[in-house]
Scaffold this motif. Structure first.
Motif, PDB file in Angstrom:
ATOM      1  N   VAL A  61       0.842  -1.204   0.000  1.00 49.28           N
ATOM      2  CA  VAL A  61       0.000   0.000   0.000  1.00 49.28           C
ATOM      3  C   VAL A  61       0.875   1.251   0.000  1.00 49.28           C
ATOM      4  N   GLN A  62       1.954   1.257   0.788  1.00 39.63           N
ATOM      5  CA  GLN A  62       2.835   2.421   0.830  1.00 39.63           C
ATOM      6  C   GLN A  62       3.492   2.664  -0.529  1.00 39.63           C
ATOM      7  N   VAL A  63       3.876   1.598  -1.227  1.00 44.76           N
ATOM      8  CA  VAL A  63       4.474   1.748  -2.562  1.00 44.76           C
ATOM      9  C   VAL A  63       3.449   2.342  -3.523  1.00 44.76           C
ATOM     10  N   LEU A  64       2.212   1.888  -3.448  1.00 48.17           N
ATOM     11  CA  LEU A  64       1.168   2.457  -4.305  1.00 48.17           C
ATOM     12  C   LEU A  64       0.945   3.925  -3.994  1.00 48.17           C
ATOM     13  N   HIS A  65       0.945   4.290  -2.709  1.00 48.78           N
ATOM     14  CA  HIS A  65       0.806   5.706  -2.332  1.00 48.78           C
ATOM     15  C   HIS A  65       1.965   6.524  -2.890  1.00 48.78           C
ATOM     16  N   LEU A  66       3.177   5.990  -2.773  1.00 49.13           N
ATOM     17  CA  LEU A  66       4.354   6.701  -3.275  1.00 49.13           C
ATOM     18  C   LEU A  66       4.272   6.868  -4.796  1.00 49.13           C
ATOM     19  N   MET A  67       3.878   5.825  -5.492  1.00 51.36           N
ATOM     20  CA  MET A  67       3.736   5.922  -6.944  1.00 51.36           C
ATOM     21  C   MET A  67       2.725   6.996  -7.312  1.00 51.36           C
ATOM     22  N   ASN A  68       1.632   7.063  -6.567  1.00 47.35           N
ATOM     23  CA  ASN A  68       0.607   8.072  -6.821  1.00 47.35           C
ATOM     24  C   ASN A  68       1.174   9.471  -6.598  1.00 47.35           C
ATOM     25  N   ARG A  69       1.891   9.664  -5.496  1.00 45.11           N
ATOM     26  CA  ARG A  69       2.469  10.987  -5.187  1.00 45.11           C
ATOM     27  C   ARG A  69       3.507  11.410  -6.220  1.00 45.11           C
ATOM     28  N   MET A  70       4.187  10.431  -6.808  1.00 43.14           N
ATOM     29  CA  MET A  70       5.200  10.738  -7.820  1.00 43.14           C
ATOM     30  C   MET A  70       4.601  10.820  -9.226  1.00 43.14           C
ATOM     31  N   ASN A  71       3.270  10.718  -9.336  1.00 43.31           N
ATOM     32  CA  ASN A  71       2.566  10.765 -10.619  1.00 43.31           C
ATOM     33  C   ASN A  71       3.047   9.681 -11.579  1.00 43.31           C
ATOM     34  N   LEU A  72       3.359   8.506 -11.031  1.00 48.15           N
ATOM     35  CA  LEU A  72       3.716   7.368 -11.864  1.00 48.15           C
ATOM     36  C   LEU A  72       2.438   6.645 -12.278  1.00 48.15           C
ATOM     37  N   PRO A  73       2.437   5.975 -13.416  1.00 51.42           N
ATOM     38  CA  PRO A  73       1.218   5.276 -13.830  1.00 51.42           C
ATOM     39  C   PRO A  73       0.869   4.145 -12.861  1.00 51.42           C
ATOM     40  N   ALA A  74      -0.420   3.953 -12.671  1.00 52.58           N
ATOM     41  CA  ALA A  74      -0.887   2.880 -11.791  1.00 52.58           C
ATOM     42  C   ALA A  74      -0.485   1.529 -12.380  1.00 52.58           C
ATOM     43  N   PRO A  75      -0.082   0.596 -11.535  1.00 53.39           N
ATOM     44  CA  PRO A  75       0.400  -0.690 -12.043  1.00 53.39           C
ATOM     45  C   PRO A  75      -0.712  -1.718 -12.271  1.00 53.39           C
ATOM     46  N   PHE A  76      -1.965  -1.284 -12.365  1.00 47.52           N
ATOM     47  CA  PHE A  76      -3.092  -2.215 -12.419  1.00 47.52           C
ATOM     48  C   PHE A  76      -3.494  -2.599 -13.834  1.00 47.52           C
ATOM     49  N   ARG A  77      -2.689  -2.279 -14.805  1.00 47.58           N
ATOM     50  CA  ARG A  77      -3.013  -2.636 -16.188  1.00 47.58           C
ATOM     51  C   ARG A  77      -2.103  -3.783 -16.621  1.00 47.58           C
ATOM     52  N   PRO A  78      -2.511  -4.553 -17.630  1.00 50.69           N
ATOM     53  CA  PRO A  78      -1.659  -5.662 -18.083  1.00 50.69           C
ATOM     54  C   PRO A  78      -0.333  -5.133 -18.641  1.00 50.69           C
ATOM     55  N   ALA A  79       0.708  -5.884 -18.422  1.00 45.06           N
ATOM     56  CA  ALA A  79       2.023  -5.527 -18.953  1.00 45.06           C
ATOM     57  C   ALA A  79       2.118  -6.072 -20.376  1.00 45.06           C
ATOM     58  N   LEU A  80       1.893  -5.204 -21.375  1.00 51.95           N
ATOM     59  CA  LEU A  80       1.927  -5.644 -22.766  1.00 51.95           C
ATOM     60  C   LEU A  80       3.358  -5.858 -23.236  1.00 51.95           C
ATOM     61  N   ASN A  81       4.226  -4.944 -22.930  1.00 53.16           N
ATOM     62  CA  ASN A  81       5.641  -5.042 -23.301  1.00 53.16           C
ATOM     63  C   ASN A  81       6.475  -4.836 -22.044  1.00 53.16           C
ATOM     64  N   PRO A  82       6.604  -5.866 -21.209  1.00 52.92           N
ATOM     65  CA  PRO A  82       7.359  -5.659 -19.974  1.00 52.92           C
ATOM     66  C   PRO A  82       8.804  -5.271 -20.279  1.00 52.92           C
ATOM     67  N   ALA A  83       9.298  -4.368 -19.471  1.00 51.96           N
ATOM     68  CA  ALA A  83      10.688  -3.924 -19.647  1.00 51.96           C
ATOM     69  C   ALA A  83      11.631  -5.090 -19.367  1.00 51.96           C
ATOM     70  N   PRO A  84      12.727  -5.167 -20.114  1.00 53.64           N
ATOM     71  CA  PRO A  84      13.686  -6.243 -19.827  1.00 53.64           C
ATOM     72  C   PRO A  84      14.329  -6.010 -18.461  1.00 53.64           C
ATOM     73  N   LEU A  85      14.608  -7.102 -17.771  1.00 59.38           N
ATOM     74  CA  LEU A  85      15.248  -6.978 -16.462  1.00 59.38           C
ATOM     75  C   LEU A  85      16.705  -6.583 -16.643  1.00 59.38           C
TER      76      LEU A  85
END
Length: 93
Positions: free
Chosen positions: A57-81
């Motif tokens: 939950v804290q990571v989701l709050h931080l992502m929201n505060r940083m205006n990062l996209p929500a991670p709740f969508r399917p990963a169509l082209n996941p970034a390479p590790l």
């Protein structure tokens, strides 16, 4: 006037409540040096997120505060590790 009761003593030891808007900056001498992310680090972070709902939950709050996209969508082209990096060696000053 006798001795104060334990209740009186404990109420005097408690600090006053901190208002929710209190922002205490970190000490200026404090510096963090983190290695770049790699598959192992990301695995450990993922495990911590799975094992700790509070951290998730804290990571989701931080992502929201940083205006990062929500991670709740399917990963169509996941970034390479990223590839593992060797640990930093001693500095050469």
């Amino acid at each position: 006037a006798g001795l104060p009761s334990p209740r009186d003593i404990s109420s005097r030891r408690k600090a006053p409540p901190v208002p929710p808007s209190f922002q205490h900056p970190p000490p200026p001498q404090l510096r963090y040096c983190y290695p770049p992310p790699d598959a192992g680090i990301l695995h450990h972070i993922s495990q911590a997120l799975l094992e700790s709902p509070e951290l998730y939950v804290q990571v989701l709050h931080l992502m929201n505060r940083m205006n990062l996209p929500a991670p709740f969508r399917p990963a169509l082209n996941p970034a390479p590790l990223p590839q593992p990096h060797p640990p930093p060696g001693p500095s050469r000053d």
